[in-house]
Design an enzyme around this catalytic site. Sequence first.
Site, PDB file in Angstrom:
ATOM      1  N   THR A 120       0.815  -1.462  -0.139  1.00  0.00           N
ATOM      2  CA  THR A 120      -0.210  -0.041   0.031  1.00  0.00           C
ATOM      3  C   THR A 120       0.866   1.604   0.141  1.00  0.00           C
ATOM      4  O   THR A 120       1.397   1.539   0.700  1.00  0.00           O
ATOM      5  CB  THR A 120      -0.597   0.219   1.775  1.00  0.00           C
ATOM      6  OG1 THR A 120      -1.837  -1.454   0.851  1.00  0.00           O
ATOM      7  CG2 THR A 120      -1.889   0.995   1.273  1.00  0.00           C
ATOM      8  N   ASP A 172      -3.678   2.145  -2.357  1.00  0.00           N
ATOM      9  CA  ASP A 172      -2.813   3.328  -2.301  1.00  0.00           C
ATOM     10  C   ASP A 172      -3.128   3.834  -1.771  1.00  0.00           C
ATOM     11  O   ASP A 172      -4.765   4.167  -1.077  1.00  0.00           O
ATOM     12  CB  ASP A 172      -3.461   3.837  -3.753  1.00  0.00           C
ATOM     13  CG  ASP A 172      -5.027   3.425  -3.844  1.00  0.00           C
ATOM     14  OD1 ASP A 172      -5.820   2.673  -4.210  1.00  0.00           O
ATOM     15  OD2 ASP A 172      -5.305   5.403  -3.881  1.00  0.00           O
ATOM     16  N   GLY A 175     -10.485   1.844  -2.059  1.00  0.00           N
ATOM     17  CA  GLY A 175      -9.043   1.889  -1.909  1.00  0.00           C
ATOM     18  C   GLY A 175      -7.587   1.066  -1.676  1.00  0.00           C
ATOM     19  O   GLY A 175      -8.598   0.251  -0.674  1.00  0.00           O
ATOM     20  N   GLU A 176      -6.966   1.650  -0.811  1.00  0.00           N
ATOM     21  CA  GLU A 176      -6.005   0.881  -0.093  1.00  0.00           C
ATOM     22  C   GLU A 176      -5.425  -0.231  -0.284  1.00  0.00           C
ATOM     23  O   GLU A 176      -4.060  -0.862   0.308  1.00  0.00           O
ATOM     24  CB  GLU A 176      -6.543   0.589   1.475  1.00  0.00           C
ATOM     25  CG  GLU A 176      -6.950   2.203   2.451  1.00  0.00           C
ATOM     26  CD  GLU A 176      -8.185   2.163   3.224  1.00  0.00           C
ATOM     27  OE1 GLU A 176      -8.109   0.918   3.272  1.00  0.00           O
ATOM     28  OE2 GLU A 176      -8.075   2.389   3.675  1.00  0.00           O
ATOM     29  N   GLY A 177      -5.644  -1.148  -1.400  1.00  0.00           N
ATOM     30  CA  GLY A 177      -5.750  -2.721  -1.618  1.00  0.00           C
ATOM     31  C   GLY A 177      -7.022  -3.259  -1.107  1.00  0.00           C
ATOM     32  O   GLY A 177      -6.898  -5.037  -1.059  1.00  0.00           O
TER      33      GLY A 177
END
Lengths: 355, 355
Positions: free
Chosen positions: A65, A176, A318-320
């Site tokens: 991330t 991200d 997001g963030e994965g």
Amino acid sequence: MTRLLADTISLIKPLDAEAMAKARARQDILTKPQGSLGRLEELSIQLAGIQAKPIPRINHKAIITMAADHGVVAEGVSAYPKEVTAQMVYNFLGGGAGINVIARQVGARVIVVDMGVAAELKANPQLLSRKVAYGTRNMALGPAMTDEQAVKAIETGIEIVTAEVAKGLDIVGSGDMGIGNTTASSAICAVMTGRPVTAVTGRGTGIADEQFRHKVTVIERALAVNRPDPKQPLAVLAKVGGFEIGGLAGVMLGAAAHRIPVVIDGFISGAAALIATALSPGLKDFLIAAHVSVEPGHQWVLQHLGLKPLLDLNMRLGEGTGAALGIFLSETATKVLAEMSTFAEAGVSERSETA
Amino acid sequence: MTRLLADTISLIKPLDAEAMAKARARQDILTKPQGSLGRLEELSIQLAGIQAKPIPRINHKAIITMAADHGVVAEGVSAYPKEVTAQMVYNFLGGGAGINVIARQVGARVIVVDMGVAAELKANPQLLSRKVAYGTRNMALGPAMTDEQAVKAIETGIEIVTAEVAKGLDIVGSGDMGIGNTTASSAICAVMTGRPVTAVTGRGTGIADEQFRHKVTVIERALAVNRPDPKQPLAVLAKVGGFEIGGLAGVMLGAAAHRIPVVIDGFISGAAALIATALSPGLKDFLIAAHVSVEPGHQWVLQHLGLKPLLDLNMRLGEGTGAALGIFLSETATKVLAEMSTFAEAGVSERSETA
């Protein structure tokens, strides 16, 4: 192009056709009607081709991330203040963010990288500090970064994933964090897919109508000012990209060079994949699209890449988080191939002659 | 209707609105844009309502896989011989079937039930022998079972899930095995949804065009011979159902009576849900649709039930394989709600005033 990037691209080879044929043949003798596990079967065959193993294995799992800030936030394109990027990095390190919870659930480690947060972050053994700069410049006024910074971002991603391979890695997910990064991703998506800005721009973390129209205008201005050329992906990254986007492009290239499957998350990871696959078209075969995001540009990214998402759960964090779910399905696919009995082993009759 | 069935239905209450409101309020203060985890958020709120807990928990997970044979197989409707039902039961007990692999992956125990396999099965401590009869009769010639057998099948399902609740159960998935059971399910689906037989009939384990047309004809004949009335769900089960279908309907009713969420698998579980929700319309709120099967009737089942599937992976194996994946997503949803930090806890700024 510098040495590390060029070498990495040259290491990306086609999928292993023999391993795939063996995986397919095995799927067809497992105790189930042929094809009845659908995309799990296809996924197991793709993973066999990527890992070059007739029975691929997924034991070591990681989400990388990457966080960075975006100068374009000065234009008022986001629902959240830019301080949130740094705050969320601390949240990742504390284990309380969405990605931490879902990664724990799927047994993946989370590697948190500061690719260019616009704040001095407190040192933390869990944080990889690889700041390219304190946030990008405002792309509405000129290039977001220099060409050197664009290459630096990608090569940093390559280095990070290579270090993870050394620790043990069978699959990697991209993640991200960066207030303003849907704005950069929409710009990249418009350039690389040729779709109009309005078609590839969304509400990000949740902006209202008026701010949405403003966001479209800002992206259109960034494209008019910078004139990015889709045939020059490094320049596209430099002009309208972000440090985390470049870093993730590097993670994808570096992983593929080591025959590690990459589960891409949502829209920002998709923008990174557009840059990375433009640098190395063969990379596409190593990518697994976890889900389709609520961000409208993401479906165009997936169409451009020729990828079909595994999940459609209306996610847009997001963030994965999507990638982590995709890792779970990938691991499940490999276990089906590895652990199910064959008809012969289980003493189960195959199809009737009449069928 | 007998006592156990009537009592069970009377125990099915509405979802707990207060728990749901609290779960929703908590989702909105977790460190993510509101709604950005999409269906995982909705799922956590539904689970709160079912379990009547503001933060639902999923620790004990089970798949109940019920097997039975179908007299209609004599008409030549399946690609596999009917011996496969018993052979696959042994495969379940040996741990080599798809459901065993996927259930292990999600940490769910598998309860294998003989509801009416047309063979004497070897005793096994892992097998629940609850044979209603040695397979149903051929529904193309008359009722598949007696009214008493239909009630017996449902009550057996209630008893089995109730025994599992006593052992510890926070979520249950439904699974099936029975050569010929897509034929029975298509018949039930046609009756209960009012769709034509051609629209709700598929290739099952994989029959070719000519056999498919024959399968449609056989189902139409079964409906003409038996004249099932959708307003009499027990009679529908008796006329064109199956023992595993009745058993799974019982599992659903019994689980809901104990406020246990039920993740329904594919088409056969869907047919069971059509019978069960006709007996108790309130049951619907306790159901989670794991996936949409390749079997064309399944989408009509889901539409009739008002359920949106979590996954669409081109699966059509049954056994509870889709349900197991749905259990994983449900558990993930509860962990997100339970374990993510709030904005206040993590010191993360909320939305800007201007947004």
